[in-house]
Design a protein around this motif. Structure first.
Motif, PDB file in Angstrom:
ATOM      1  N   GLN A  55      -1.926  -6.828  -2.993  1.00  0.00           N
ATOM      2  CA  GLN A  55      -3.250  -6.421  -2.509  1.00  0.00           C
ATOM      3  C   GLN A  55      -3.962  -7.609  -1.871  1.00  0.00           C
ATOM      4  O   GLN A  55      -4.533  -7.493  -0.780  1.00  0.00           O
ATOM      5  N   ALA A  56      -3.926  -8.764  -2.546  1.00  0.00           N
ATOM      6  CA  ALA A  56      -4.615  -9.955  -2.032  1.00  0.00           C
ATOM      7  C   ALA A  56      -4.009 -10.436  -0.715  1.00  0.00           C
ATOM      8  O   ALA A  56      -4.728 -10.837   0.196  1.00  0.00           O
ATOM      9  N   GLU A  57      -2.686 -10.371  -0.610  1.00  0.00           N
ATOM     10  CA  GLU A  57      -2.004 -10.885   0.584  1.00  0.00           C
ATOM     11  C   GLU A  57      -1.998  -9.906   1.751  1.00  0.00           C
ATOM     12  O   GLU A  57      -1.965 -10.315   2.905  1.00  0.00           O
ATOM     13  N   ASN A  58      -2.010  -8.596   1.459  1.00  0.00           N
ATOM     14  CA  ASN A  58      -1.825  -7.590   2.503  1.00  0.00           C
ATOM     15  C   ASN A  58      -2.995  -6.631   2.694  1.00  0.00           C
ATOM     16  O   ASN A  58      -3.046  -5.920   3.690  1.00  0.00           O
ATOM     17  N   GLY A  59      -3.870  -6.547   1.696  1.00  0.00           N
ATOM     18  CA  GLY A  59      -4.966  -5.584   1.765  1.00  0.00           C
ATOM     19  C   GLY A  59      -4.561  -4.190   1.320  1.00  0.00           C
ATOM     20  O   GLY A  59      -5.294  -3.231   1.498  1.00  0.00           O
ATOM     21  N   PHE A  60      -3.390  -4.097   0.709  1.00  0.00           N
ATOM     22  CA  PHE A  60      -2.904  -2.813   0.186  1.00  0.00           C
ATOM     23  C   PHE A  60      -1.833  -3.074  -0.867  1.00  0.00           C
ATOM     24  O   PHE A  60      -1.269  -4.158  -0.949  1.00  0.00           O
ATOM     25  N   CYS A  61      -1.599  -2.057  -1.681  1.00  0.00           N
ATOM     26  CA  CYS A  61      -0.534  -2.073  -2.673  1.00  0.00           C
ATOM     27  C   CYS A  61      -0.358  -0.634  -3.165  1.00  0.00           C
ATOM     28  O   CYS A  61      -0.871   0.290  -2.551  1.00  0.00           O
ATOM     29  N   ARG A  62       0.342  -0.479  -4.253  1.00  0.00           N
ATOM     30  CA  ARG A  62       0.421   0.824  -4.912  1.00  0.00           C
ATOM     31  C   ARG A  62      -0.748   0.883  -5.889  1.00  0.00           C
ATOM     32  O   ARG A  62      -0.771   0.174  -6.880  1.00  0.00           O
ATOM     33  N   TRP A  63      -1.736   1.710  -5.571  1.00  0.00           N
ATOM     34  CA  TRP A  63      -2.971   1.758  -6.344  1.00  0.00           C
ATOM     35  C   TRP A  63      -2.892   2.736  -7.511  1.00  0.00           C
ATOM     36  O   TRP A  63      -2.065   3.644  -7.525  1.00  0.00           O
ATOM     37  N   ALA A  64      -3.800   2.575  -8.444  1.00  0.00           N
ATOM     38  CA  ALA A  64      -3.964   3.533  -9.536  1.00  0.00           C
ATOM     39  C   ALA A  64      -4.617   4.789  -8.965  1.00  0.00           C
ATOM     40  O   ALA A  64      -5.540   4.701  -8.150  1.00  0.00           O
ATOM     41  N   VAL A  65      -4.148   5.947  -9.397  1.00  0.00           N
ATOM     42  CA  VAL A  65      -4.726   7.229  -8.991  1.00  0.00           C
ATOM     43  C   VAL A  65      -5.394   7.843 -10.219  1.00  0.00           C
ATOM     44  O   VAL A  65      -4.733   8.131 -11.210  1.00  0.00           O
ATOM     45  N   MET A  66      -6.715   8.015 -10.124  1.00  0.00           N
ATOM     46  CA  MET A  66      -7.480   8.587 -11.226  1.00  0.00           C
ATOM     47  C   MET A  66      -7.935   9.995 -10.883  1.00  0.00           C
ATOM     48  O   MET A  66      -8.381  10.255  -9.775  1.00  0.00           O
ATOM     49  N   GLU A  67      -7.823  10.870 -11.863  1.00  0.00           N
ATOM     50  CA  GLU A  67      -8.383  12.205 -11.722  1.00  0.00           C
ATOM     51  C   GLU A  67      -9.896  12.088 -11.888  1.00  0.00           C
ATOM     52  O   GLU A  67     -10.374  11.470 -12.837  1.00  0.00           O
ATOM     53  N   LYS A  68     -10.644  12.656 -10.944  1.00  0.00           N
ATOM     54  CA  LYS A  68     -12.110  12.535 -10.986  1.00  0.00           C
ATOM     55  C   LYS A  68     -12.719  13.191 -12.225  1.00  0.00           C
ATOM     56  O   LYS A  68     -13.613  12.626 -12.848  1.00  0.00           O
ATOM     57  N   THR A  69     -12.263  14.386 -12.562  1.00  0.00           N
ATOM     58  CA  THR A  69     -12.931  15.139 -13.625  1.00  0.00           C
ATOM     59  C   THR A  69     -12.801  14.478 -14.984  1.00  0.00           C
ATOM     60  O   THR A  69     -13.773  14.395 -15.719  1.00  0.00           O
ATOM     61  N   GLY A  70     -11.627  13.988 -15.335  1.00  0.00           N
ATOM     62  CA  GLY A  70     -11.440  13.388 -16.652  1.00  0.00           C
ATOM     63  C   GLY A  70     -11.411  11.874 -16.647  1.00  0.00           C
ATOM     64  O   GLY A  70     -11.480  11.251 -17.701  1.00  0.00           O
ATOM     65  N   GLY A  71     -11.267  11.279 -15.460  1.00  0.00           N
ATOM     66  CA  GLY A  71     -11.212   9.826 -15.362  1.00  0.00           C
ATOM     67  C   GLY A  71      -9.898   9.216 -15.806  1.00  0.00           C
ATOM     68  O   GLY A  71      -9.770   7.998 -15.908  1.00  0.00           O
ATOM     69  N   GLU A  72      -8.906  10.063 -16.095  1.00  0.00           N
ATOM     70  CA  GLU A  72      -7.620   9.559 -16.562  1.00  0.00           C
ATOM     71  C   GLU A  72      -6.748   9.120 -15.387  1.00  0.00           C
ATOM     72  O   GLU A  72      -6.767   9.735 -14.325  1.00  0.00           O
ATOM     73  N   ILE A  73      -5.983   8.050 -15.577  1.00  0.00           N
ATOM     74  CA  ILE A  73      -5.017   7.632 -14.566  1.00  0.00           C
ATOM     75  C   ILE A  73      -3.879   8.643 -14.571  1.00  0.00           C
ATOM     76  O   ILE A  73      -3.220   8.853 -15.594  1.00  0.00           O
ATOM     77  N   ALA A  74      -3.692   9.288 -13.424  1.00  0.00           N
ATOM     78  CA  ALA A  74      -2.658  10.304 -13.278  1.00  0.00           C
ATOM     79  C   ALA A  74      -1.350   9.714 -12.767  1.00  0.00           C
ATOM     80  O   ALA A  74      -0.288  10.287 -12.966  1.00  0.00           O
ATOM     81  N   GLY A  75      -1.434   8.565 -12.088  1.00  0.00           N
ATOM     82  CA  GLY A  75      -0.242   7.949 -11.529  1.00  0.00           C
ATOM     83  C   GLY A  75      -0.591   6.826 -10.593  1.00  0.00           C
ATOM     84  O   GLY A  75      -1.615   6.164 -10.749  1.00  0.00           O
TER      85      GLY A  75
END
Length: 169
Positions: free
Chosen positions: A59-79
């Motif tokens: 992320q620091a070197e490229n401005g992107f990576c594989r990010w965390a995906v959170m479900e809005k309703t429960g706030g849980e990381i889905a993937g």
């Protein structure tokens, strides 16, 4: 955590160290990891730490990576969903994985679409590829619904891989 993008039901954000237990929970499932990398599930917290260090650096070197995906309703990381610059070719690859309890709800397609838009409009990518196991039809269906077209079988990381491509024209 730094929010990268938002879709109707999801928030994609940078990973934090406090996410390690949840990421280990997701990645220790053999079914989740079956078509990821060498197909082996994570067994240790060190493997998660290695990924989190990679993600922060990428992320620091490229401005992107594989990010965390959170479900809005429960706030849980889905993937996870996002990009990696492939070391072999320099191409930008979209990749994703989701906890099995979130399968079949359209989250992979929604996250991939959001990433594709972000990659083309905000990051200026001209082409994004996706690599998938030739037998992984569920992932191939996500890619087709997202707007990718099949490029064909190619060798990446010494594995025969089905490659899809999306171009910003």
């Amino acid at each position: 955590m730094v929010k990268i993008l938002e879709t109707e039901r999801l928030i994609l954000r940078c990973w934090g160290k406090s996410d390690a237990p949840r990421l280990l929970e997701i990645c220790r499932d053999p079914e989740v990891m079956k078509h990821i990398g060498d197909g082996r599930p994570y067994k240790t917290s060190e493997e998660v730490e290695d990924f989190l260090i990679w993600a922060e650096k990428h992320q620091a070197e490229n401005g992107f990576c594989r990010w965390a995906v959170m479900e809005k309703t429960g706030g849980e990381i889905a993937g996870s969903c996002g990009f990696e610059r492939l070391p072999e070719t320099g191409e930008i690859e979209l990749g994703y994985l989701f906890d099995r309890k979130f399968w079949g709800r359209g989250f992979a397609t929604e996250a991939a679409r959001g990433c594709l838009r972000h990659g083309f409009s905000d990051l200026g990518f001209r082409e994004i590829i996706a690599l998938t196991d030739p037998d992984h039809t569920a992932s191939q269906n996500v890619l087709i619904k997202t707007g990718f077209t099949k490029r064909g079988l190619e060798i990446y990381d010494n594995l025969i891989t089905l490659v899809y491509s999306a171009k910003n024209i």
